[in-house]
Scaffold this motif. Structure first.
Motif, PDB file in Angstrom:
ATOM      1  N   ASP A  30      44.133  46.700  38.810  1.00  0.00           N
ATOM      2  CA  ASP A  30      44.789  46.138  37.298  1.00  0.00           C
ATOM      3  C   ASP A  30      45.757  47.003  36.962  1.00  0.00           C
ATOM      4  O   ASP A  30      46.598  46.374  36.247  1.00  0.00           O
ATOM      5  CB  ASP A  30      43.544  45.260  36.781  1.00  0.00           C
ATOM      6  CG  ASP A  30      42.670  44.291  37.324  1.00  0.00           C
ATOM      7  OD1 ASP A  30      43.228  43.378  38.034  1.00  0.00           O
ATOM      8  OD2 ASP A  30      41.550  44.776  37.433  1.00  0.00           O
ATOM      9  N   LYS A  59      49.340  46.614  35.434  1.00  0.00           N
ATOM     10  CA  LYS A  59      50.065  46.455  34.455  1.00  0.00           C
ATOM     11  C   LYS A  59      51.115  47.888  34.556  1.00  0.00           C
ATOM     12  O   LYS A  59      52.331  47.222  33.458  1.00  0.00           O
ATOM     13  CB  LYS A  59      48.553  46.769  33.965  1.00  0.00           C
ATOM     14  CG  LYS A  59      49.249  46.796  32.114  1.00  0.00           C
ATOM     15  CD  LYS A  59      47.812  47.549  31.526  1.00  0.00           C
ATOM     16  CE  LYS A  59      48.665  47.601  30.456  1.00  0.00           C
ATOM     17  NZ  LYS A  59      47.102  47.936  29.008  1.00  0.00           N
ATOM     18  N   LYS A  97      39.015  48.231  39.604  1.00  0.00           N
ATOM     19  CA  LYS A  97      39.030  48.157  38.098  1.00  0.00           C
ATOM     20  C   LYS A  97      40.897  48.890  38.375  1.00  0.00           C
ATOM     21  O   LYS A  97      42.130  48.643  37.983  1.00  0.00           O
ATOM     22  CB  LYS A  97      39.135  48.574  36.653  1.00  0.00           C
ATOM     23  CG  LYS A  97      37.425  48.061  36.789  1.00  0.00           C
ATOM     24  CD  LYS A  97      37.938  46.790  35.899  1.00  0.00           C
ATOM     25  CE  LYS A  97      36.633  45.374  35.299  1.00  0.00           C
ATOM     26  NZ  LYS A  97      35.718  46.479  34.504  1.00  0.00           N
ATOM     27  N   ASN A 133      41.001  45.109  44.357  1.00  0.00           N
ATOM     28  CA  ASN A 133      39.798  45.998  44.278  1.00  0.00           C
ATOM     29  C   ASN A 133      39.251  45.645  45.102  1.00  0.00           C
ATOM     30  O   ASN A 133      39.037  45.038  45.656  1.00  0.00           O
ATOM     31  CB  ASN A 133      38.951  45.655  42.729  1.00  0.00           C
ATOM     32  CG  ASN A 133      40.329  45.743  41.324  1.00  0.00           C
ATOM     33  OD1 ASN A 133      40.652  46.658  41.032  1.00  0.00           O
ATOM     34  ND2 ASN A 133      40.335  44.804  40.576  1.00  0.00           N
TER      35      ASN A 133
END
Length: 468
Positions: A220, A224, A217, A67
Motif C-alpha cells: 500500500d 501510494k 502494508k 502484501n
C-alpha cells in the motif's frame, strides 16, 4: 525447476514485428502459436483483485504490488462466448504457481527455493485461503512444491480462489546495506481439461502477470509513493505511463514447462491440502522400516540413461535447466543424446550450453562426503534368536556433515517428521549418552555402523534417538 519463460507481448509489438516473424518463423514457433491464441477468443480469463502500479511505462508489462500473507482474490470469469461441448468432464483443473520473473533466478530456482525452505521450515511460498474461495473443489498443495497449488472448478460457472504469497521479493536479493530492490515474481495459472483416461493433460489456457511482494502494508505504501511520483510529473511525461487499474488482468501466455508433470498421475495420490498439524508415530523398536525405499545419491537418480524414452529425456532436460532445447531434442531418446560428442553439442547449443549439457550427460555420480549405516534395535526377546531379515542396515549419505542433516536422514528413513526427533545422542563409555553435535558428525569414521534406539519424551510427542 524453473526455466526461461517468454513474457506476454502487446498487440502493437506483434503488428510492428510481423515482417521479422515471417523471416524467423522456424525459430519463433511458440510466438506464432501465441498469435494464433490471440486471434481465437479465450473461453475465460483470470483477474487478480489488486491494483496495478501507475509507474509503469506504456510499452512495459503491468506490475502489481502484493502484501505478504494477505489473501488476494483471483476471479476465473467465463466469457459466455464458447460452449464447452469438447470437454469430456464437468470440471477442469487449474494450477497456480509463483515463479521468478528474472531469467537469472529461473536458472538457480532450485537452490533459491532450497535456501528459502531452510530459512523458513514448515512454511509455504503459496497457500490457498479455502474459507474465502468460492466454486473450487479438491484444493491440493504438494508438500515438496512450495510454490504451487491446484484445484478443480466448473468452467460453466464463475469461480474465485483466494491466494496468499508468503515470501517477499527482497528475500531473494543479495544482502548489502539495506534498502535493496526486490526481485519481481510471476503468478501463472495453467488450466487443463480431462482427457480420455481421466487425466488432466489437455491444455486449455495459460495466463500470468508480474507482481512484487512486500512486507505487510508495504504494498500500500509503495503504491501510494508511485502515485505521488507520477502526479509530480508534467502532463506530457504522465502520458508516457500506464494508468493504475483497480484489478490486474492476467495476460495469456504459453503453458509452464513443468505443467504436464504436475498433472501426471503417480503411484501415490497427491496429498490433499491441509494446514493443520498432522500427528505421526515413530516406529516401534522391534520393527524395521516397513517397505522403506533404499536411499540413493541425489545426483544418480537424475542421471540420463540409455534406456530413457523420449518423454523421459524431455523431463531430464527440464529438470537440469535445458528447457530451451526441449523442442530441438523433442525426438531424441536417452541413447541418442548419449551418443553425441562434445563437439556435436557445442555446434548445436553453442559453447556455454553445449559444454554444460555434455558435462551433465557424461557426468558421474557425486560421491557423498560421509556414509554411515544404521539399524533399528530389535526386541530384547529376539536378541539371541536371529532369523532371516534381522539386523538389516540402511545407508545414510551425508553431504553437509551436520546434526540437522543426520536428523533429517533418520526421519526420512523411518517416515516421521524431523521435528519429532528432539535430540540425537551417541552412547559413550559406561553407557552414558553424549549429545551429538556438528563437530561429532564431522569426526564420524567413514562407513561407521550404528544401532538406533528411541526414547519417548515425557513432556511431548517427540523422541530422543540414541546411536549405539
Amino acid at each position: 525447476m524453473l526455466f526461461w519463460h517468454s513474457h506476454p507481448e502487446t498487440y502493437q509489438q506483434h503488428a510492428q514485428n510481423n515482417f521479422i516473424r515471417d523471416a524467423l518463423a522456424p525459430f519463433l514457433k511458440h510466438e506464432e502459436e501465441q498469435q494464433s491464441t490471440e486471434i481465437r477468443v479465450s473461453p475465460f480469463h483470470y483477474v487478480l483483485c489488486a491494483a496495478t502500479s501507475p509507474a509503469v511505462k506504456l510499452q512495459e508489462e503491468t506490475l502489481t504490488y502484493l502484501n505478504q500473507g494477505q489473501s488476494y482474490e483471483i476471479r476465473m470469469l467465463n466469457r459466455k462466448l464458447v460452449e464447452y461441448t469438447d470437454i469430456s468432464s464437468k470440471h477442469i483443473k487449474s494450477i497456480v504457481r509463483v515463479v521468478f520473473h528474472d531469467r537469472r533466478l529461473q536458472y538457480t530456482e532450485h537452490q533459491q527455493l532450497e535456501g528459502w525452505r531452510w530459512n523458513r521450515p514448515g512454511d509455504r511460498i503459496l497457500d490457498i485461503d479455502i474459507p474465502l474461495s468460492v466454486g473450487i473443489i479438491e484444493p491440493r498443495a504438494h508438500p515438496l512444491q512450495l510454490n504451487t497449488i491446484e484445484f478443480l472448478w466448473d468452467p460453466d460457472k464463475n469461480a474465485s480462489v483466494f491466494i496468499q504469497v508468503n515470501c517477499i521479493s527482497t528475500e531473494f536479493t543479495p544482502r548489502k546495506h539495506g534498502g535493496e530492490k526486490g526481485v519481481p515474481f510471476r503468478i501463472q495459472i495453467d488450466t487443463f481439461a480431462a482427457g480420455e483416461h481421466g487425466e488432466y493433460t489437455e491444455h486449455m489456457l495459460s495466463a500470468s502477470c508480474q507482481v512484487k511482494v512486500f512486507k505487510p502494508k508495504g504494498a500500500d505504501r509503495k503504491l501510494k509513493t508511485d502515485r505521488e511520483k507520477i502526479e509530480k510529473k508534467s502532463p506530457q511525461d504522465r502520458d508516457k505511463y500506464q494508468p493504475s487499474y483497480k484489478t490486474t488482468v492476467l495476460t495469456e501466455c504459453s503453458p509452464w514447462p513443468e505443467a504436464p508433470s504436475v498433472n501426471r498421475t503417480s503411484n501415490t495420490p497427491s496429498p490433499g491440502y491441509h494446514s493443520a498439524h498432522t500427528s505421526y508415530s515413530f516406529p516401534e523398536e522391534n520393527c524395521s522400516p516397513d517397505q522403506q525405499e533404499e536411499l540413493h545419491l541425489p545426483s544418480c537418480s537424475d542421471h540420463l540413461l540409455p534406456s530413457s524414452s523420449m518423454q523421459d529425456t524431455q523431463q531430464w532436460l527440464h529438470s537440469n535447466r535445458f528447457s530451451s532445447f526441449c523442442r530441438l531434442f523433442s525426438g531424441f531418446s536417452g541413447s541418442d543424446l548419449l551418443k553425441m560428442s562434445r563437439e556435436d553439442l557445442i555446434q548445436i547449443c553453442g559453447a556455454a550450453d553445449g559444454i554444460r549439457l555434455f558435462n551433465a550427460i557424461k557426468g558421474r555420480c557425486i560421491q557423498p562426503r560421509l556414509t554411515v549405516y544404521v539399524s533399528q534395535l530389535q526386541n530384547r526377546n529376539q536378541l539371541h534368536t536371529k532369523t532371516a531379515g534381522e539386523d538389516v542396515y540402511h545407508a545414510l549419505y551425508l553431504e553437509d556433515l551436520t546434526v540437522l542433516e543426520l536428523t533429517e536422514k533418520i526421519a526420512n528413513l523411518y517416515n516421521v517428521p524431523s521435528q519429532q526427533i528432539l535430540c540425537v545422542y551417541r552412547q559413550g563409555p559406561t553407557g552414558i549418552h553424549v549429545l551429538v553435535s556438528d563437530e561429532m558428525v564431522q569426526n564420524f569414521t567413514e562407513e561407521s555402523s550404528f544401532i538406533i534406539s528411541t526414547m519417548k519424551d515425557e513432556c511431548n510427542d517427540g523422541y530422543h534417538v540414541v546411536l549405539k
